[in-house]
Enzyme design. Structure first.
Site, short mmCIF file in Angstrom:
data_model
loop_
_atom_site.label_atom_id
_atom_site.label_comp_id
_atom_site.label_asym_id
_atom_site.label_seq_id
_atom_site.Cartn_x
_atom_site.Cartn_y
_atom_site.Cartn_z
N GLU A 288 0.52 -1.29 -0.14
CA GLU A 288 -0.26 -0.15 -0.09
C GLU A 288 0.93 1.19 -0.37
O GLU A 288 1.69 1.54 0.69
CB GLU A 288 -0.98 0.07 1.10
CG GLU A 288 -1.65 1.23 1.46
CD GLU A 288 -2.44 1.50 2.71
OE1 GLU A 288 -3.19 2.01 3.18
OE2 GLU A 288 -2.21 0.13 3.80
N LYS A 351 -10.09 0.09 -2.41
CA LYS A 351 -10.38 -0.01 -0.91
C LYS A 351 -11.46 0.20 -0.25
O LYS A 351 -12.15 1.22 -0.49
CB LYS A 351 -9.60 0.82 0.49
CG LYS A 351 -9.49 0.61 1.73
CD LYS A 351 -8.44 1.18 2.38
CE LYS A 351 -8.43 0.68 4.09
NZ LYS A 351 -7.67 1.24 4.95
N CYS A 401 -4.39 -3.17 3.88
CA CYS A 401 -4.52 -2.70 5.35
C CYS A 401 -5.31 -3.02 6.74
O CYS A 401 -5.40 -4.14 6.47
CB CYS A 401 -4.34 -1.15 5.43
SG CYS A 401 -3.22 -0.29 6.98
#
Length: 532
Positions: A288, A351, A401
């Site tokens: 990321e 995301k 994440c």
């Protein structure tokens, strides 16, 4: 004058017998402090997973027979002792006040758990044998609520995430994280039942031995449970941890340097392959924020990524920040970059769960009063499709994440066809403790879904994980590293994948019924006042 007889004096109503006395307040406070400390030590970086059940038992003892407000008080005290140091890495990025506010919100859920434990005290006094069941159900219900509210929840610190190296991790293959939490809490329930029985009935060995055996079986028994076997086919995957110039929020100011670090590390790998020192990977995965410069809008960034892909000759899954035409609006994405044709916009994952108050600001005017760093947070737009990225080497389940902490987000990639789980993350604004806590979540997900997994970070820790939770090729923190591993591709779906949220929903429903069913016992003990 006739004297009237004196009317008889009515007999006073029978006194309501007082309920069993609780522990002294100072003892409950000490137990709560010990519970929070034991809970903290069960998590990475300490990794003393066997203290998880001990923490549950200590908190149960602290709340037993207390009034409801007392149960809340000792519960939130344990929560502060646990969450303040566990989440200290948020202080590095946001400052001390948001950190304390977050910890207060999380500790309040343990306060509610303390209320529930106090509420069920008459039930535990009458039937001590149900303590393992009630402890397991209450902890699952507490985490189910904390995982969802407010603003989509914050699952960090679930009991299940403390068990990365424990035998009980294997239970995830059957019921996912909720079942692992249930088992840890049930073992704690058996411990408190054992301790309370020995304290109140010191000559009763039969029941004590039974509870001790139950706790041991719950903790160690899952080691005999088989885990999902991945498919025989393998593919060689390289993860690139390019590192950043400086840790902290100002890594964003070094965007060009961060991208260049990952480009050069990939080109160095290509040279090692050319010289025969490394096998050629079939897929390369960057973390990321490896390209915090939008490569779809910035020709220089696109050219650098293209050069790396051409050098290695295989696709690269790039973690990129994509801008939109709306000022301040961004998307956090994983995009597949082909060595010849460039970015494949059909294989792009955005995301789906941006972090509130970190990646978007739901209450910006109010939050600005709390922290002067509020305006550093842009408006991150959430994606709406699972992270299923199809490459020539394998179908990747891309998770970005903190999304690894959310059950449904990871599961959606597997039901969508993912053969390998890939967690792209950026720990440059945090520390090594946060990275290791996240790696423990990856271990659980690999077992839960029977898919080999990897975690790749800008600064570490990066690693590969097998379907039994074993960790391979772990990198250090704040270092540059490139690691290759032959990953098994695919495998049968586990029972946990097929069941989804149903085990958790069942536990929550049973917990609600249990709390409702305890009301008559409380009325009987408290003379008609169930809230006492």
């Amino acid at each position: 004058m006739t004297l009237q007889p004196t009317p008889p004096v009515p007999a006073p109503p029978p006194a309501v017998p007082a309920g069993p006395r609780p522990l002294r307040l100072w003892v409950s406070v000490l137990l709560a402090l010990a519970a929070g400390a034991a809970l903290l030590l069960s998590f990475p970086p300490y990794g003393l997973w066997f203290l998880g059940p001990v923490a549950v038992a200590l908190l149960a003892a602290a709340t037993h027979r207390r009034r409801l407000r007392g149960g809340f008080g000792v519960g939130i005290l344990a929560g502060f002792v646990f969450f303040v140091p566990l989440l200290d890495w948020t202080n590095l990025a946001a400052g001390w006040l948001p950190w304390i506010l977050l910890c207060t919100a999380q500790a309040a859920y343990l306060g509610l758990l303390g209320v529930a434990g106090a509420w069920l005290s008459p039930l535990h006094d009458r039937w001590r044998a149900v303590w393992p069941l009630t402890a397991g159900l209450l902890w699952v219900a507490q985490e189910a609520l904390r995982d969802r509210a407010p603003f989509g929840g914050f699952p960090w610190g679930r009991l299940a995430f403390s068990q990365g190296d424990a035998p009980g991790l294997r239970l995830a293959v059957v019921g996912g994280a909720p079942l692992v939490t249930f088992a840890v809490a049930a073992a704690g329930g058996a411990l408190i039942a054992l301790a309370w029985r020995r304290w109140t009935r010191p000559r009763s060995w039969a029941g004590a031995i039974g509870f001790a055996v139950a706790a041991g079986v719950i903790v160690a028994g899952p080691a005999l449970m088989p885990v999902a076997k991945p498919a025989a086919a393998t593919t060689t995957v390289a993860i690139v941890q390019g590192n950043v110039p400086r840790l902290g929020l100002d890594f964003n100011a070094q965007r060009a340097a961060v991208l260049l670090n990952h480009v050069r590390a990939t080109e160095n790998l290509a040279e090692e392959v050319r010289l025969g020192r490394q096998p050629k990977p079939e897929l390369v995965i960057w973390p990321e924020n490896s390209s915090d410069i939008d490569p779809l809008r910035n020709p220089d960034a696109a050219q650098q990524i293209a050069a790396a892909a051409t050098a290695i000759g295989v696709p690269i899954l790039v973690g990129a920040v994509l801008r939109s035409d709306v000022p301040g609006e961004i998307r956090n994405a994983g995009i597949l970059w082909q060595p010849v044709t460039g970015p494949d916009l059909d294989q792009l994952y955005v995301k789906r769960h941006p972090v509130p108050f970190a990646e978007y600001m739901p209450l910006r005017p109010i939050a600005r009063v709390v922290s002067d760093k509020v305006d550093l947070v842009k408006n991150m737009v959430a994606g709406d499709t699972p992270g299923v990225v199809r490459t020539p080497a394998a179908t990747i389940g891309d998770v970005i994440c903190f999304e690894v902490a959310y059950d449904s987000i990871v599961r959606d990639t597997v039901t969508g066809g993912a053969q390998i789980l890939a967690v792209q993350t950026n720990n440059a604004t945090f520390n090594e403790s946060e990275a290791r806590q996240q790696l423990a979540m990856v271990q659980l997900r690999a077992v839960e879904h029977g898919r080999e997994a990897l975690m790749v970070s800008t600064v570490g820790v990066s690693a590969f994980v097998g379907t039994a939770g074993q960790v391979y090729s772990e990198t250090g923190f704040n270092t540059r590293a490139v690691v290759l591993h032959d990953m098994h591709v695919g495998g049968p779906r586990t029972l946990a994948t097929r069941l989804g949220h149903w085990p958790e929903f069942a536990a929550v429903g049973l917990a609600v019924l249990l709390l409702a069913g305890a009301a008559p016992l409380r009325r009987r003990r408290n003379g008609g006042s169930p809230a006492a």
